[in-house]
Design a protein around this motif. Structure first.
Motif, PDB file in Angstrom:
ATOM      1  N   THR A   1      26.246  36.226  10.974  1.00  0.00           N
ATOM      2  CA  THR A   1      26.882  36.524  12.259  1.00  0.00           C
ATOM      3  C   THR A   1      27.505  37.919  12.273  1.00  0.00           C
TER       4      THR A   1
ATOM      5  N   LYS B   1      24.476  26.544   7.888  1.00  0.00           N
ATOM      6  CA  LYS B   1      25.601  26.685   8.816  1.00  0.00           C
ATOM      7  C   LYS B   1      25.051  26.670  10.231  1.00  0.00           C
TER       8      LYS B   1
ATOM      9  N   TYR C   1      19.367  40.239  -0.618  1.00  0.00           N
ATOM     10  CA  TYR C   1      20.541  40.531   0.200  1.00  0.00           C
ATOM     11  C   TYR C   1      20.430  41.922   0.824  1.00  0.00           C
TER      12      TYR C   1
ATOM     13  N   SER D   1      17.518  35.242   2.058  1.00  0.00           N
ATOM     14  CA  SER D   1      18.038  34.973   0.719  1.00  0.00           C
ATOM     15  C   SER D   1      17.490  33.707   0.076  1.00  0.00           C
ATOM     16  N   ARG D   2      17.063  32.761   0.889  1.00  0.00           N
ATOM     17  CA  ARG D   2      16.614  31.506   0.257  1.00  0.00           C
ATOM     18  C   ARG D   2      15.125  31.230   0.484  1.00  0.00           C
TER      19      ARG D   2
ATOM     20  N   SER E   1      34.120  39.000  17.490  1.00  0.00           N
ATOM     21  CA  SER E   1      33.548  40.293  17.909  1.00  0.00           C
ATOM     22  C   SER E   1      32.655  40.076  19.124  1.00  0.00           C
TER      23      SER E   1
HETATM   24  P1  NAP Z   1      27.008  34.507   5.600  1.00  0.00           P
HETATM   25  O1  NAP Z   1      27.594  33.250   5.097  1.00  0.00           O
HETATM   26  O2  NAP Z   1      27.676  35.787   5.248  1.00  0.00           O
HETATM   27  O3  NAP Z   1      25.487  34.539   5.130  1.00  0.00           O
HETATM   28  C1  NAP Z   1      24.550  35.480   5.652  1.00  0.00           C
HETATM   29  C2  NAP Z   1      23.622  35.920   4.550  1.00  0.00           C
HETATM   30  O4  NAP Z   1      24.359  36.678   3.604  1.00  0.00           O
HETATM   31  C3  NAP Z   1      23.008  34.748   3.796  1.00  0.00           C
HETATM   32  O5  NAP Z   1      21.652  35.013   3.603  1.00  0.00           O
HETATM   33  C4  NAP Z   1      23.748  34.751   2.495  1.00  0.00           C
HETATM   34  O6  NAP Z   1      22.928  34.294   1.421  1.00  0.00           O
HETATM   35  C5  NAP Z   1      23.980  36.224   2.328  1.00  0.00           C
HETATM   36  N1  NAP Z   1      24.960  36.544   1.292  1.00  0.00           N
HETATM   37  C6  NAP Z   1      25.705  35.717   0.517  1.00  0.00           C
HETATM   38  N2  NAP Z   1      26.428  36.407  -0.383  1.00  0.00           N
HETATM   39  C7  NAP Z   1      26.126  37.702  -0.174  1.00  0.00           C
HETATM   40  C8  NAP Z   1      26.551  38.883  -0.788  1.00  0.00           C
HETATM   41  N3  NAP Z   1      27.430  38.885  -1.798  1.00  0.00           N
HETATM   42  N4  NAP Z   1      26.053  40.033  -0.329  1.00  0.00           N
HETATM   43  C9  NAP Z   1      25.176  40.069   0.679  1.00  0.00           C
HETATM   44  N5  NAP Z   1      24.729  38.973   1.302  1.00  0.00           N
HETATM   45  C10 NAP Z   1      25.197  37.795   0.884  1.00  0.00           C
HETATM   46  O7  NAP Z   1      26.803  34.490   7.168  1.00  0.00           O
HETATM   47  P2  NAP Z   1      27.646  33.821   8.269  1.00  0.00           P
HETATM   48  O8  NAP Z   1      27.755  32.382   8.047  1.00  0.00           O
HETATM   49  O9  NAP Z   1      27.123  34.257   9.550  1.00  0.00           O
HETATM   50  O10 NAP Z   1      29.074  34.419   8.003  1.00  0.00           O
HETATM   51  C11 NAP Z   1      29.343  35.776   8.193  1.00  0.00           C
HETATM   52  C12 NAP Z   1      30.794  36.083   7.963  1.00  0.00           C
HETATM   53  O11 NAP Z   1      31.228  37.046   8.891  1.00  0.00           O
HETATM   54  C13 NAP Z   1      31.692  34.912   8.114  1.00  0.00           C
HETATM   55  O12 NAP Z   1      32.724  35.068   7.171  1.00  0.00           O
HETATM   56  C14 NAP Z   1      32.210  35.089   9.520  1.00  0.00           C
HETATM   57  O13 NAP Z   1      33.476  34.525   9.675  1.00  0.00           O
HETATM   58  C15 NAP Z   1      32.294  36.576   9.630  1.00  0.00           C
HETATM   59  N6  NAP Z   1      32.131  37.140  10.983  1.00  0.00           N
HETATM   60  C16 NAP Z   1      32.998  36.882  11.944  1.00  0.00           C
HETATM   61  C17 NAP Z   1      32.813  37.454  13.170  1.00  0.00           C
HETATM   62  C18 NAP Z   1      33.735  37.217  14.282  1.00  0.00           C
HETATM   63  O14 NAP Z   1      33.391  37.532  15.379  1.00  0.00           O
HETATM   64  N7  NAP Z   1      34.911  36.686  14.046  1.00  0.00           N
HETATM   65  C19 NAP Z   1      31.772  38.279  13.452  1.00  0.00           C
HETATM   66  C20 NAP Z   1      30.913  38.495  12.450  1.00  0.00           C
HETATM   67  C21 NAP Z   1      31.076  37.915  11.226  1.00  0.00           C
HETATM   68  P3  NAP Z   1      23.137  32.965   0.535  1.00  0.00           P
HETATM   69  O15 NAP Z   1      24.029  32.039   1.295  1.00  0.00           O
HETATM   70  O16 NAP Z   1      21.770  32.428   0.373  1.00  0.00           O
HETATM   71  O17 NAP Z   1      23.723  33.420  -0.754  1.00  0.00           O
END
Ligand code: NAP
Length: 730
Positions: free
Chosen positions: A573, A317, A656, A636-637, A481
């Protein structure tokens, strides 16, 4: 001719984004088909109802927002019924049913509905139908459809029961009605866990289209009501037959094509939502008015002064950091942990597609004038408040309507009548029918298909603009955020996000990006600092501008007691607010060298140490300065386990964040249970937050030697005390 008085009931809704309202309106619209009159009102319009004196059954439809809070429109109602001095029989005459909407991805599922329900019971009110808890996480319709289907008999039974205590002409009407519409049982269905789509309840709320295919029996036998229905059925058969007359081997259903048994089944199609808007397009110069449109009244336009790509090019991503200059707006203040809204337009290409399909490409600059249809059957019909008084067609489609929203079944039902081709018509009927629910979920809901994509596939569907305004929700601003502290960055607001990528699927030949993240990413391309290039501000180039508004302060703030330990869990994030917390803490430590500060723990995880480790340098800096006492990382990877370990066993190499929590279970539990620590979780709601919650429960169970239920209660107590807080996003 004597004027026959139909029995009435009342619907009260509490809506945040319009979902509960539209369900409530749908119920009201169906009432006439059941020989009933529905009065409908928003719970915020207190002057329109008096529950303690209400003599008709009442239906509540309420959603839940945030961390289990009532919608803004329902706050005052909840406060009123919570008044401690109300006697326990205050609502003894009230007969009600309640439909609670929620999302199991978030804490406190359906909390607002449950709170209202509990309080109404405490005040002596009576259920006439079991409460429904509909889950947006798995599809509201799973509970919603059977709940509505069963509610009509329950309302009639309740009216009958209530009328039996009074001697009114109504009673006679009801007994006539009961003869015409015999209820399957004399008592209402009150066990909602019995409700499932397979429930065999008769419903005259749902128009039975009875489009029986296959043998194509005569209209009289099948209920095919017209020649065109017969033609439709025939053409579906023809469409599956090639030119040589051979049956086409369609092995997989698709968005536009179904397989038996669905393609041969009779369909229960929802009633056509009554149209209620009239649209006139006027050729006027509206530019001036548009510039002072409603959005600019509540949002501030601010420049983007910096944009940095935080992940390497080959990352799964793409994460970007943007910095906004908010110094021109002194009232725009925030604390770390706060979030704010970004206003984003629909994509020009999608607006164009819709304009073309509506045949309005030459009228895009015409002014839209709306009026409620005089002859509408929709109760309480009113002009949508999110459409400004005078705006062009293009403005409406760009800034007012969520054209990316997944079309609801009622919308599909309405589109059926705007579709010329009989095969496409039948498929739309299937997709909105009870029988076609699985196909709807598979091809529309789960793929987040939007109107433009649907119209591309259903080429003979040409809806009028009024239908879009009636069915598409308001274009919502997107929350982000803050990832900064104003102590560190005065006059600035930083935030991070990943660019959402939706893959190709049936109906979407090419993938597309999330609306706001894709738009922001495109907007900042000219000033974007990519990995490996030196960071600079946008220099000579004019910075792009966006409209933002701070959200009302939530509770996701660092404890006001600096000695309280902070435990922060934020993979990906989700680390954003904690950067703000730590920036703030670092400056507070510097300004108060003699003060005592509690431990700070950050559990961060990403995919690859060298690919998407966000804020690496800054986090390492916090560790060096002592601001962050414990940084627990996992990738994680980089070192993937063969299989995910059981929740109770920490893996040798944590994958994780929750695995790292388990590794430090004893200390984290001590801090929480003995040292008044606050635990914060931010990030993905669907998987991560749930798994972290399970792990915390497991930790409580192990450390305190509790059983599952008591461990759950312990966590609930921490939530109550605001020492376990979540800021999670679906
Ligand atoms: P992400 O997709 O959550 O991935 C971050 C890490 O978490 C990766 O290493 C992923 O590993 C791991 N992960 C996957 N499944 C998990 C589980 N069940 N438990 C614990 N860790 C797990 O990170 P991102 O792309 O940064 O997304 C974060 C999420 O927070 C998004 O949904 C985003 O919209 C949201 N967010 C939004 C805001 C905002 O300001 N609106 C702020 C913060 C976060 P693998 O992929 O290798 O499995």
């Amino acid at each position: 001719m004597p004027c026959e008085k139909k029995p009435r009931f009342l619907i009260l809704y509490g809506s945040q984004k319009g979902q509960a309202q539209s369900i409530a309106e749908g119920i009201a619209d169906e009432a006439a088909d059941h020989g009933l009159v529905a009065e409908i009102s928003c719970l915020s319009r207190h002057e329109e109802y008096k529950l303690e004196r209400e003599s008709a059954p009442v239906i509540f439809v309420v959603s839940t927002t945030g961390d289990g809070e009532p919608p803004d429109t329902t706050l005052k109602f909840v406060k009123t019924i919570r008044t401690k001095t109300l006697p326990s029989d205050y609502l003894k005459n009230l007969h009600y049913a309640l439909l609670a909407l929620g999302d199991t991805n978030y804490a406190n599922f359906c909390n607002c509905g449950k709170t209202i329900d509990k309080r109404l019971q405490e005040l002596g009110a009576n259920h006439f139908y079991a409460t429904g808890h509909a889950d947006d996480g798995t599809g509201l319709e799973v509970v919603l459809d059977p709940w509505i289907e069963g509610v009509w008999d329950a309302i009639k039974a309740a009216i009958s029961k209530m009328a039996s205590t009074r001697d009114t002409p109504l009673k006679e009407n009801l007994s006539d009605m009961a003869k015409e519409n015999p209820s399957p049982t004399s008592s209402p269905h009150v066990e909602l866990n019995r409700l499932s789509l397979a429930d065999n309840q008769t419903s005259d709320s749902i128009k039975d289209s009875k489009l029986t295919l296959g043998g194509l029996p005569s209209p009289e036998v099948t209920g095919l009501s017209s020649k065109s229905d017969v033609a439709a059925a025939k053409s579906v058969q023809e469409a599956q037959t090639d030119q040589t007359g051979e049956e086409r081997a369609v092995s997989e259903p698709s968005l536009t094509c179904s397989l038996p048994s669905l393609s041969q089944s009779s369909l229960n199609v929802p009633a056509l939502p009554p149209p209620y808007l009239e649209v006139a397009l006027l050729l006027e110069d509206t530019k001036e008015k548009l510039n002072s449109s409603m959005h600019t009244e509540t949002f501030y336009e601010v420049p983007v002064t910096n944009a940095v790509q935080m992940t390497k090019g080959d990352s799964v991503k793409k994460a970007l950091l943007l910095e906004l200059d908010i110094s021109a707006h002194p009232t725009m203040t925030y604390m770390p942990g706060d979030s704010f809204d970004v206003l984003c337009p629909n994509r020009a290409s999608e607006v164009d597609t819709v304009l073309h399909r509506l045949g309005l490409q030459d009228k895009r600059h015409h002014c839209v004038q709306l009026a409620v249809r005089r002859d509408t059957k929709k109760r309480g019909a009113q002009l949508p408040p999110h459409i400004p008084d005078k705006c062009t067609v293009q403005y409406l489609l760009t800034w007012c309507l969520e054209i990316r929203s997944v079309p609801k079944k009622a919308f599909l039902r309405a589109l059926v009548d705007c579709t010329g081709d009989s095969v496409q018509k039948r498929r739309l009927q299937e997709l909105c029918s009870k029988q076609g629910s699985a196909d709807y979920n598979r091809f529309i809901r789960d793929t987040s298909l939007c109107l433009a994509e649907l119209l591309t596939e259903f080429s003979s569907c040409t809806p009028p603009l009024s239908l879009l305004i009636e069915h598409l929700p308001k274009l919502q601003s997107r929350p982000y955020s803050a990832a900064s502290s104003t102590l560190r960055h005065p006059g600035r607001l930083r935030f991070i996000f990943t660019v959402v990528e939706l893959p190709a699927c049936p109906g979407r030949p090419e993938g597309r990006q999330g609306l706001c993240s894709g738009w922001l990413s495109d907007l900042v391309t000219p000033i974007l600092v990519r990995p490996g290039t030196p960071e600079s501000s946008c220099g000579q180039a004019l910075p792009p501008k966006i409209h933002v508004k701070m959200r009302l302060s939530g509770t996701f703030h660092a404890s006001s007691d600096p000695t309280a330990p902070l435990i922060m869990v934020g993979p990906g994030t989700g680390v954003a607010p904690f950067i703000g917390f730590l920036q703030q803490r670092e400056i507070e430590r510097r300004n108060n060298p003699d003060a005592v500060f509690g431990e700070t723990w950050l559990f961060f995880g990403c995919r690859h140490k060298d690919g998407d480790y966000l804020f690496r340098e800054e986090l390492e800096g916090f560790v060096s300065s002592g601001t962050l006492t414990h940084l627990k990382l996992c990738f994680s990877r980089d070192a993937v386990e063969e299989a995910a370990p059981a929740v109770s066993q920490p893996p040798a190499c944590p994958r994780y964040v929750q695995h790292n929590l388990l590794l430090h279970s004893q200390r984290v539990s001590q801090l929480l249970l003995l040292h008044n620590a606050c635990l914060y979780v931010c990030g993905d709601a669907k998987n991560m937050a749930k798994d972290v919650n399970d792990t915390l429960m497991e930790m409580m169970r192990a450390e305190l030697k509790l059983d599952q239920l008591d461990a759950m209660k312990k966590l609930a107590a921490l939530r109550e005390e605001k020492r376990y807080l979540q800021d999670i996003w679906g």
